[in-house]
Design a protein around this motif. Structure first.
Motif, PDB file in Angstrom:
ATOM      1  N   ILE A  16       0.746  -1.111   0.174  1.00  0.00           N
ATOM      2  CA  ILE A  16      -0.067  -0.111  -0.079  1.00  0.00           C
ATOM      3  C   ILE A  16       0.818   1.265   0.009  1.00  0.00           C
ATOM      4  N   TRP A  17       1.973   1.143   0.470  1.00  0.00           N
ATOM      5  CA  TRP A  17       2.778   2.313   0.550  1.00  0.00           C
ATOM      6  C   TRP A  17       3.972   2.177  -0.205  1.00  0.00           C
ATOM      7  N   LYS A  18       4.924   1.198  -0.113  1.00  0.00           N
ATOM      8  CA  LYS A  18       6.284   1.146  -0.845  1.00  0.00           C
ATOM      9  C   LYS A  18       6.149   0.968  -2.629  1.00  0.00           C
ATOM     10  N   PHE A  19       4.970  -0.173  -2.660  1.00  0.00           N
ATOM     11  CA  PHE A  19       4.786  -0.505  -4.258  1.00  0.00           C
ATOM     12  C   PHE A  19       4.837   1.041  -4.869  1.00  0.00           C
ATOM     13  N   PRO A  20       3.569   1.548  -4.558  1.00  0.00           N
ATOM     14  CA  PRO A  20       3.131   2.808  -5.275  1.00  0.00           C
ATOM     15  C   PRO A  20       4.380   3.659  -5.511  1.00  0.00           C
ATOM     16  N   TYR A  21       5.089   4.133  -4.507  1.00  0.00           N
ATOM     17  CA  TYR A  21       6.005   5.024  -4.767  1.00  0.00           C
ATOM     18  C   TYR A  21       7.339   4.556  -5.293  1.00  0.00           C
ATOM     19  N   MET A  22       7.473   3.321  -5.216  1.00  0.00           N
ATOM     20  CA  MET A  22       8.624   2.755  -6.016  1.00  0.00           C
ATOM     21  C   MET A  22       8.336   2.654  -7.317  1.00  0.00           C
ATOM     22  N   ALA A  23       7.390   2.220  -7.801  1.00  0.00           N
ATOM     23  CA  ALA A  23       6.926   2.439  -9.126  1.00  0.00           C
ATOM     24  C   ALA A  23       6.980   3.619  -9.780  1.00  0.00           C
ATOM     25  N   GLY A  24       6.263   4.636  -9.018  1.00  0.00           N
ATOM     26  CA  GLY A  24       6.261   5.920  -9.417  1.00  0.00           C
ATOM     27  C   GLY A  24       7.482   6.805  -9.538  1.00  0.00           C
ATOM     28  N   THR A  25       8.563   6.408  -8.883  1.00  0.00           N
ATOM     29  CA  THR A  25      10.060   7.117  -9.044  1.00  0.00           C
ATOM     30  C   THR A  25      10.897   6.227  -9.620  1.00  0.00           C
ATOM     31  N   ASN A  26      10.534   5.153 -10.110  1.00  0.00           N
ATOM     32  CA  ASN A  26      11.520   4.323 -10.561  1.00  0.00           C
ATOM     33  C   ASN A  26      11.151   3.924 -12.351  1.00  0.00           C
ATOM     34  N   GLY A  27      10.328   4.654 -12.784  1.00  0.00           N
ATOM     35  CA  GLY A  27      10.126   4.521 -14.067  1.00  0.00           C
ATOM     36  C   GLY A  27       8.690   3.874 -14.565  1.00  0.00           C
ATOM     37  N   GLY A  28       7.924   4.271 -13.551  1.00  0.00           N
ATOM     38  CA  GLY A  28       6.489   3.543 -13.927  1.00  0.00           C
ATOM     39  C   GLY A  28       6.502   2.267 -14.516  1.00  0.00           C
ATOM     40  N   SER A  29       5.525   2.024 -15.496  1.00  0.00           N
ATOM     41  CA  SER A  29       5.547   0.621 -16.088  1.00  0.00           C
ATOM     42  C   SER A  29       6.886   0.146 -16.364  1.00  0.00           C
ATOM     43  N   ALA A  30       8.164   0.822 -16.459  1.00  0.00           N
ATOM     44  CA  ALA A  30       9.160   0.058 -16.903  1.00  0.00           C
ATOM     45  C   ALA A  30       9.773  -0.841 -15.445  1.00  0.00           C
ATOM     46  N   PHE A  31       9.349  -0.229 -14.430  1.00  0.00           N
ATOM     47  CA  PHE A  31       9.595  -0.934 -13.123  1.00  0.00           C
ATOM     48  C   PHE A  31       8.707  -2.096 -12.893  1.00  0.00           C
ATOM     49  N   VAL A  32       7.350  -1.863 -13.134  1.00  0.00           N
ATOM     50  CA  VAL A  32       6.301  -2.315 -12.917  1.00  0.00           C
ATOM     51  C   VAL A  32       6.537  -3.939 -13.675  1.00  0.00           C
ATOM     52  N   LEU A  33       7.141  -3.700 -15.039  1.00  0.00           N
ATOM     53  CA  LEU A  33       7.321  -4.838 -15.791  1.00  0.00           C
ATOM     54  C   LEU A  33       8.583  -5.843 -15.099  1.00  0.00           C
ATOM     55  N   ILE A  34       9.646  -4.907 -14.569  1.00  0.00           N
ATOM     56  CA  ILE A  34      10.804  -5.786 -14.149  1.00  0.00           C
ATOM     57  C   ILE A  34      10.252  -6.355 -12.634  1.00  0.00           C
ATOM     58  N   TYR A  35       9.370  -5.685 -11.975  1.00  0.00           N
ATOM     59  CA  TYR A  35       8.801  -6.380 -10.838  1.00  0.00           C
ATOM     60  C   TYR A  35       7.923  -7.501 -10.964  1.00  0.00           C
ATOM     61  N   PHE A  36       7.162  -7.528 -12.171  1.00  0.00           N
ATOM     62  CA  PHE A  36       6.486  -8.498 -12.670  1.00  0.00           C
ATOM     63  C   PHE A  36       7.322  -9.909 -12.795  1.00  0.00           C
ATOM     64  N   LEU A  37       8.326  -9.617 -13.622  1.00  0.00           N
ATOM     65  CA  LEU A  37       9.120 -10.608 -13.965  1.00  0.00           C
ATOM     66  C   LEU A  37       9.829 -11.232 -12.731  1.00  0.00           C
ATOM     67  N   CYS A  38      10.384 -10.224 -12.052  1.00  0.00           N
ATOM     68  CA  CYS A  38      10.718 -10.964 -10.754  1.00  0.00           C
ATOM     69  C   CYS A  38       9.792 -11.716  -9.854  1.00  0.00           C
ATOM     70  N   ILE A  39       8.344 -11.474  -9.817  1.00  0.00           N
ATOM     71  CA  ILE A  39       7.488 -12.231  -9.034  1.00  0.00           C
ATOM     72  C   ILE A  39       7.282 -13.654  -9.768  1.00  0.00           C
ATOM     73  N   LEU A  40       7.298 -13.430 -11.122  1.00  0.00           N
ATOM     74  CA  LEU A  40       7.011 -14.806 -11.681  1.00  0.00           C
ATOM     75  C   LEU A  40       8.235 -15.700 -11.725  1.00  0.00           C
ATOM     76  N   LEU A  41       9.388 -15.131 -11.980  1.00  0.00           N
ATOM     77  CA  LEU A  41      10.425 -16.017 -12.190  1.00  0.00           C
ATOM     78  C   LEU A  41      11.193 -16.146 -10.741  1.00  0.00           C
ATOM     79  N   ILE A  42      11.058 -15.522  -9.985  1.00  0.00           N
ATOM     80  CA  ILE A  42      11.653 -15.701  -8.369  1.00  0.00           C
ATOM     81  C   ILE A  42      10.822 -15.839  -7.496  1.00  0.00           C
ATOM     82  N   GLY A  43       9.771 -14.827  -7.314  1.00  0.00           N
ATOM     83  CA  GLY A  43       8.791 -14.846  -6.247  1.00  0.00           C
ATOM     84  C   GLY A  43       7.992 -16.611  -6.258  1.00  0.00           C
ATOM     85  N   LEU A  44       7.257 -16.544  -7.541  1.00  0.00           N
ATOM     86  CA  LEU A  44       6.693 -17.664  -7.488  1.00  0.00           C
ATOM     87  C   LEU A  44       7.372 -19.072  -7.070  1.00  0.00           C
ATOM     88  N   PRO A  45       8.401 -19.411  -7.935  1.00  0.00           N
ATOM     89  CA  PRO A  45       8.991 -20.408  -7.449  1.00  0.00           C
ATOM     90  C   PRO A  45       9.331 -20.621  -6.077  1.00  0.00           C
TER      91      PRO A  45
END
Ligand code: PFF
Length: 446
Positions: free
Chosen positions: A27-56
């Protein structure tokens, strides 16, 4: 483990793990990290990390918990004994339990501020909301006594719930808190899309600026993936120990990840429309976003003070459902070893976290000028846990499950089809360890 100590039905594990995952990180960290680190560019990398590292890693951690059916420290010990591994693997359980207390120490400080803000009503005739808000926050954090009060209250509630036991304390509380949380976030998102600048918020979050991607953004996205999913320290392992034997891990964990990610996206789409509704405000990072910028923005919206309180209730609920999972791994071990009763154990561990939390409180005021390796106390705790201990724990879990555990039994236990199973093993054996390792190395060469 007796049958009384198994979550009732499949949803309790899902809600408990989602409760752990959904917290201040979303609720707090994700929005500002996405906002200050390149918007969807960050969101995309974050999704990749979730899928390839987080999920397994999350699936592996749950599996280890269910395999051992004990506290993370003792579940790892069982794996070490069953597979005749080196004594050093046992460090993994301990590292996680200690990381939990370290995170709890500062988590409780922020959660305490959020709880206090439920009662921060800006006068409706306030002529200078900006001054009021900045002044309120700086007076609040400038007063160690106020902060200690709220830190103590929050930790006290956490220890009370955990002291009542996993099934009767954590399970029952979560079953009530999580549906409330989901309702509140949807309510707030609807409110903010009607009253705020939704379109600008949407573009801000999802407009890609690939020029902003750098090693530090990738490190931040990976740290956030670990933190937001509560993986790498045994919280999910501790809950996995109570998972029904026939609950399919491969179908359950994606549900938790989808819930966690949705709350993060909803939070972004709640906070930014409100912030952008006020043309003089910009997106700040750190505590300023929640505790300075948002109250100013709420002050000019219809029913702003009511919705501001609802927003901070939401954050407090999310924080409690996470904080219980931070102290549970160590508490479970203390209870298992019969060193103390669960209640006394959680009080003693809570006291450790409380004392450590004082350091984070003081870094807002009396230790403001004190730096260790260039970090103030709070940032040091944050860096050590999110960027070192959790990824290190995650790496060890990948190696243990990917390279050591018996594959045929695991495939049967996980109830996966072959395609998903191969993806899982490749991620655990190669993709996740190589990514985490490379990112670690980059610390030392950047
Ligand atoms: N996942 C929580 C959040 O996003 O706020 C934080 C957290 C809870 C991290 C429990 C680690 C953990 F074990």
């Amino acid at each position: 483990m007796n049958q009384n100590k198994i979550w009732q039905g499949n949803w309790t594990f899902i809600l408990a793990a989602a409760g752990s995952a959904v917290g201040l990180g979303n609720i707090w960290k994700f929005p500002y990290m996405a906002g200050t680190n390149g918007g969807s560019a960050f969101v995309l990398i974050y999704f990749l990390c979730i899928l390839l590292i987080g999920l397994p890693v999350m699936m592996a951690e749950t599996y280890l918990g269910r395999y051992g059916r004990k506290s993370p420290i003792n579940s790892i010990k069982k794996v070490v004994t069953d597979f005749n591994l080196s004594f050093y693997w046992k460090i993994l359980g301990w590292l996680g339990a200690i990381a939990g207390l370290m995170i709890l120490s500062y988590y409780s400080v922020f959660a305490g501020i959020a709880a206090a803000y439920i009662f921060n009503f800006m006068p409706s005739n306030e002529v200078d909301p900006v001054y009021y808000s900045l002044n309120y926050f700086s007076e609040f954090v400038g007063s160690p006594m106020k902060m200690i009060f709220w830190h103590t209250l929050f930790l006290g509630i956490t220890c009370f719930i955990v002291g009542k036991g996993v099934i009767d304390g954590i399970g029952k509380t979560i079953n009530f808190l999580m549906p409330t949380l989901f309702l509140l976030i949807i309510l707030l998102c609807i409110y903010s899309s009607f009253t705020g600048d939704f379109l600008r918020a949407f573009n801000f979050l999802f407009d890609a600026d690939f020029s902003k991607i750098s090693t530090s953004v990738i490190i931040a996205a990976m740290g956030q993936a670990f933190f937001t999913l509560s993986i790498g320290m045994g919280a999910i392992m501790a809950y996995g120990a109570y998972m029904p034997e026939d609950q399919p891990i491969a179908k359950t964990i994606p549900v938790i990840i989808i819930l966690d990610t949705s709350v993060a996206l909803f939070a972004g789409l709640t906070i930014f429309p409100i912030v952008f509704s006020n043309p003089i405000l910009s997106v700040s990072s750190g505590p300023g976003l929640l505790f300075e910028t948002l109250p100013i923005a709420f002050s000019s919206l219809p029913y702003g003070s009511i919705f501001s309180s609802i927003f901070f209730i939401l954050i407090s609920i999310a924080a409690v459902s996470s904080s219980v999972s931070l102290i549970e791994p160590f508490t479970a071990w203390v209870e298992e070893q019969q060193i103390f009763t669960r209640k006394l154990g959680v009080i003693i561990l809570g006291l450790f976290a409380w004392i450590l939390g004082l350091g984070s409180i003081f870094s807002f005021n009396i230790w403001k000028e004190i730096f260790i390796f260039g970090f103030d106390f709070l940032s040091l705790m944050d860096f050590l846990t999110n960027n070192i201990m959790l990824p290190f724990g995650g790496l060890a879990i990948c190696l243990l499950v990917g390279w050591v555990l018996e594959k045929e039994k695991m495939k049967k236990d996980l109830k996966m089809n072959s395609g998903f199973y191969n993806f899982f093993i490749i991620c655990l054996k190669y993709v996740a360890p190589i990514s985490i390792g490379t990112i670690f190395l980059s610390y030392f060469f950047s």
